[in-house]
Design a protein around this motif. Structure first.
Motif, PDB file in Angstrom:
ATOM      1  N   LYS A   1      32.189 -18.314  16.769  1.00 13.40           N
ATOM      2  CA  LYS A   1      32.401 -17.503  16.248  1.00 13.40           C
ATOM      3  C   LYS A   1      33.701 -17.215  17.232  1.00 13.40           C
ATOM      4  CE  LYS A   1      28.850 -14.427  17.095  1.00 13.40           C
ATOM      5  NZ  LYS A   1      28.451 -13.428  16.876  1.00 13.40           N
ATOM      6  N   VAL A   2      35.008 -16.836  16.350  1.00 12.04           N
ATOM      7  CA  VAL A   2      36.204 -17.346  17.502  1.00 12.04           C
ATOM      8  C   VAL A   2      36.906 -15.693  17.057  1.00 12.04           C
ATOM      9  CG1 VAL A   2      38.595 -18.610  17.667  1.00 12.04           C
ATOM     10  CG2 VAL A   2      35.878 -19.777  16.487  1.00 12.04           C
ATOM     11  N   GLY A   3      37.376 -15.097  18.164  1.00 14.40           N
ATOM     12  CA  GLY A   3      38.195 -13.613  17.657  1.00 14.40           C
ATOM     13  C   GLY A   3      40.134 -14.296  17.893  1.00 14.40           C
ATOM     14  N   THR A   4      40.679 -13.705  17.064  1.00 16.92           N
ATOM     15  CA  THR A   4      42.082 -14.035  16.946  1.00 16.92           C
ATOM     16  C   THR A   4      42.522 -12.810  16.542  1.00 16.92           C
ATOM     17  OG1 THR A   4      43.650 -16.502  15.924  1.00 16.92           O
ATOM     18  CG2 THR A   4      42.446 -14.823  14.801  1.00 16.92           C
ATOM     19  N   ASN A   5      44.388 -13.209  16.679  1.00 16.31           N
ATOM     20  CA  ASN A   5      45.468 -11.735  16.325  1.00 16.31           C
ATOM     21  C   ASN A   5      46.118 -13.116  15.621  1.00 16.31           C
ATOM     22  OD1 ASN A   5      47.318 -10.496  17.314  1.00 16.31           O
ATOM     23  ND2 ASN A   5      46.475  -9.693  15.860  1.00 16.31           N
ATOM     24  N   ALA A   6      45.820 -12.980  14.260  1.00 19.09           N
ATOM     25  CA  ALA A   6      46.454 -14.411  13.789  1.00 19.09           C
ATOM     26  C   ALA A   6      48.086 -13.942  12.883  1.00 19.09           C
ATOM     27  CB  ALA A   6      45.770 -14.067  11.943  1.00 19.09           C
ATOM     28  N   GLU A   7      48.818 -13.836  13.608  1.00 19.88           N
ATOM     29  CA  GLU A   7      50.424 -13.015  13.844  1.00 19.88           C
ATOM     30  C   GLU A   7      51.404 -13.886  14.470  1.00 19.88           C
ATOM     31  OE1 GLU A   7      50.211  -9.684  14.811  1.00 19.88           O
ATOM     32  OE2 GLU A   7      49.250  -8.598  13.442  1.00 19.88           O
ATOM     33  N   TYR A   8      50.763 -15.655  14.505  1.00 21.12           N
ATOM     34  CA  TYR A   8      51.443 -15.700  15.157  1.00 21.12           C
ATOM     35  C   TYR A   8      51.830 -17.609  15.278  1.00 21.12           C
ATOM     36  CZ  TYR A   8      50.654 -12.067  19.287  1.00 21.12           C
ATOM     37  OH  TYR A   8      50.586 -11.608  19.484  1.00 21.12           O
ATOM     38  N   ALA A   9      52.541 -17.665  13.774  1.00 21.41           N
ATOM     39  CA  ALA A   9      53.072 -19.145  13.148  1.00 21.41           C
ATOM     40  C   ALA A   9      54.104 -19.364  14.093  1.00 21.41           C
ATOM     41  CB  ALA A   9      53.671 -18.818  12.206  1.00 21.41           C
ATOM     42  N   PRO A  10      53.633 -20.923  14.670  1.00 19.95           N
ATOM     43  CA  PRO A  10      52.496 -21.505  13.766  1.00 19.95           C
ATOM     44  C   PRO A  10      51.113 -21.698  14.642  1.00 19.95           C
ATOM     45  CG  PRO A  10      54.050 -23.129  15.194  1.00 19.95           C
ATOM     46  CD  PRO A  10      54.613 -21.813  15.959  1.00 19.95           C
ATOM     47  N   MET A  11      51.340 -20.976  15.931  1.00 16.71           N
ATOM     48  CA  MET A  11      50.168 -20.325  16.106  1.00 16.71           C
ATOM     49  C   MET A  11      48.681 -20.707  15.254  1.00 16.71           C
ATOM     50  SD  MET A  11      51.210 -23.018  18.856  1.00 16.71           S
ATOM     51  CE  MET A  11      49.349 -22.611  19.705  1.00 16.71           C
ATOM     52  N   GLU A  12      48.688 -18.924  15.005  1.00 15.38           N
ATOM     53  CA  GLU A  12      47.539 -18.797  14.117  1.00 15.38           C
ATOM     54  C   GLU A  12      48.362 -17.910  13.393  1.00 15.38           C
ATOM     55  OE1 GLU A  12      48.321 -18.189  17.856  1.00 15.38           O
ATOM     56  OE2 GLU A  12      46.286 -19.482  17.945  1.00 15.38           O
ATOM     57  N   PHE A  13      48.082 -17.701  12.081  1.00 15.80           N
ATOM     58  CA  PHE A  13      48.704 -17.263  10.847  1.00 15.80           C
ATOM     59  C   PHE A  13      47.873 -16.959   9.640  1.00 15.80           C
ATOM     60  CE2 PHE A  13      51.355 -20.647  10.336  1.00 15.80           C
ATOM     61  CZ  PHE A  13      51.366 -21.374   9.237  1.00 15.80           C
ATOM     62  N   GLN A  14      48.143 -16.157   8.760  1.00 18.19           N
ATOM     63  CA  GLN A  14      47.345 -16.270   7.807  1.00 18.19           C
ATOM     64  C   GLN A  14      48.263 -16.474   7.052  1.00 18.19           C
ATOM     65  OE1 GLN A  14      44.812 -12.928   6.989  1.00 18.19           O
ATOM     66  NE2 GLN A  14      45.064 -11.850   8.799  1.00 18.19           N
ATOM     67  N   GLU A  15      47.596 -17.253   5.931  1.00 20.35           N
ATOM     68  CA  GLU A  15      48.372 -17.568   4.730  1.00 20.35           C
ATOM     69  C   GLU A  15      47.085 -18.071   3.899  1.00 20.35           C
ATOM     70  OE1 GLU A  15      51.578 -20.961   4.862  1.00 20.35           O
ATOM     71  OE2 GLU A  15      49.984 -22.109   4.535  1.00 20.35           O
ATOM     72  N   GLY A  16      47.622 -17.591   2.169  1.00 23.70           N
ATOM     73  CA  GLY A  16      46.617 -17.748   1.021  1.00 23.70           C
ATOM     74  C   GLY A  16      46.102 -16.803   1.668  1.00 23.70           C
ATOM     75  N   GLY A  17      45.160 -16.307   1.970  1.00 23.60           N
ATOM     76  CA  GLY A  17      44.244 -15.509   2.494  1.00 23.60           C
ATOM     77  C   GLY A  17      43.353 -15.844   3.915  1.00 23.60           C
ATOM     78  N   LYS A  18      44.182 -17.578   4.567  1.00 27.18           N
ATOM     79  CA  LYS A  18      43.201 -17.889   5.429  1.00 27.18           C
ATOM     80  C   LYS A  18      43.572 -17.763   6.303  1.00 27.18           C
ATOM     81  CE  LYS A  18      41.422 -22.080   4.538  1.00 27.18           C
ATOM     82  NZ  LYS A  18      41.329 -23.637   3.851  1.00 27.18           N
ATOM     83  N   ILE A  19      43.160 -18.140   7.408  1.00 29.53           N
ATOM     84  CA  ILE A  19      43.665 -18.186   8.981  1.00 29.53           C
ATOM     85  C   ILE A  19      44.048 -20.011   9.227  1.00 29.53           C
ATOM     86  CG2 ILE A  19      43.319 -17.736  11.214  1.00 29.53           C
ATOM     87  CD1 ILE A  19      41.466 -15.639  11.381  1.00 29.53           C
ATOM     88  N   VAL A  20      44.835 -19.689   9.229  1.00 27.65           N
ATOM     89  CA  VAL A  20      46.350 -21.422   9.677  1.00 27.65           C
ATOM     90  C   VAL A  20      47.165 -21.583  10.735  1.00 27.65           C
ATOM     91  CG1 VAL A  20      45.197 -21.885   6.988  1.00 27.65           C
ATOM     92  CG2 VAL A  20      47.627 -20.802   8.212  1.00 27.65           C
ATOM     93  N   GLY A  21      46.751 -22.755  10.938  1.00 32.40           N
ATOM     94  CA  GLY A  21      47.713 -22.950  12.257  1.00 32.40           C
ATOM     95  C   GLY A  21      47.693 -23.767  13.124  1.00 32.40           C
TER      96      GLY A  21
END
Length: 320
Positions: A70-90
């Motif tokens: 289980k991974v906690g993240t803050n998905a607001e840091y493109a290109p490191m981690e962000f949300q796209e199409g309802g998924k966390i990507v990066g």
């Protein structure tokens, strides 16, 4: 992020799971094996191991049984981690997926506030936190910027390196060329990050030098800080270099922001792990080195234009 932000030991147990003649590389196999305990409890999930997941046996027994991290993240840091199409990507989710193939488990990301990641990790909500978290001695020891003990701290498995960058409105109307030029001006930043600390340090340097302090506007999330800069309410924003660079390239088609000066205070990003979970920390270190050695790591960074942050070898608590 150069960002604050940021973990359990169990005896190693070897476990071989076979599901007929089927072996799925790096994937968790969920089986309804049919046999249940006398109490009617569901049978244990099984996973592909051995040659298909070479590091599975390195994991703590509870994670082997769960089949996931289980991974906690803050998905607001493109290109490191962000949300796209309802998924966390990066970058981070792709690296985690590659680690999962080596470990034989799935990394499941959940997005929350950045400044609450380490607290949530140490409370047991997450197994790890992976969110462009800069590995610092303060975070390792659970200290705030003033050296006050806030918690037990965490261990880091370092997998990337990045510095801090200043970004401004396109055209740079305030003529900002470095963080030193922010004396007497307003800067926007996300709360609880290492770059908020960088602004506080520079603001003190401003006043020590006889100039006006920096007015620091710290927001709950980075999107608010970006909006403040874009609207002209702040002369500049401060962020992790790869994030600021991605903003300058993509926001409004490259017409919203630009990065000024060089990145500074470069340091490692780490996967944060509870200090009591040394077994998981060691397994993750081995997995990071495995994807570096087989070339997967390099391909992921190239995909996201983040090659400048590549490292040659994983480290535990390498932040200084």
């Amino acid at each position: 992020m150069t960002a604050s932000s940021t973990r359990r030991t169990t005896a190693a147990r070897s476990r071989i799971a076979a599901v007929g003649a089927i072996a799925v590389a790096g994937a968790l196999i969920l089986t309804g094996c049919g046999d249940q305990t006398k109490d009617g409890e569901d049978s244990t999930k099984e996973t592909a191991t051995a040659s298909k997941a070479p590091l599975f046996d390195k994991l703590p027994a509870d994670i082997q049984k769960a089949g996931e991290i289980k991974v906690g993240t803050n998905a607001e840091y493109a290109p490191m981690e962000f949300q796209e199409g309802g998924k966390i990507v990066g970058v981070d989710p792709d690296i985690a997926a590659a680690l999962g193939e080596k470990l034989g488990v799935e990394f499941k990301f959940t997005s929350g506030s950045f400044d609450g990641l380490i607290t949530s990790l140490n409370s047991g909500r997450y197994d790890v936190a992976m969110s462009s978290i800069t590995d610092t001695p303060q975070r390792q020891e659970g200290l705030n910027d003033d050296g006050k003990k806030l918690g037990p701290g965490v261990d880091f498995v370092d997998y990337f390196t990045a510095g801090t960058a200043v970004y401004v409105q396109k055209g740079n109307p305030e003529k900002i060329n470095s963080i030193e030029d922010l004396c007497g001006k307003t800067a926007a930043v996300q709360r609880g990050t290492t770059y908020e600390k960088a602004l506080k340090t520079q603001s003190k340097a401003c006043t020590d030098g006889g100039e006006k302090k920096i007015t620091i506007e710290a927001f709950e999330n980075d999107t608010e800080a970006q909006t403040r800069v874009k609207s002209g309410g702040a002369a500049a924003g401060v962020n992790d270099y790869p994030v600021a660079l991605d903003l300058s390239r993509k926001a409004d088609g490259g017409n919203a922001f630009e990065v000024v000066g060089e990145q500074f205070e470069a340091g490692p990003f780490g996967i944060a792990v509870n200090k009591d979970n040394k077994e998981l920390t060691a397994a993750l270190e081995e997995a990071v080195n495995a994807i570096i050695e087989d070339g997967t790591y390099k391909k992921i960074l190239e995909k996201w234009g983040a090659e400048s942050g590549a490292i040659d070898k994983a480290a535990i608590n390498g932040g200084k």
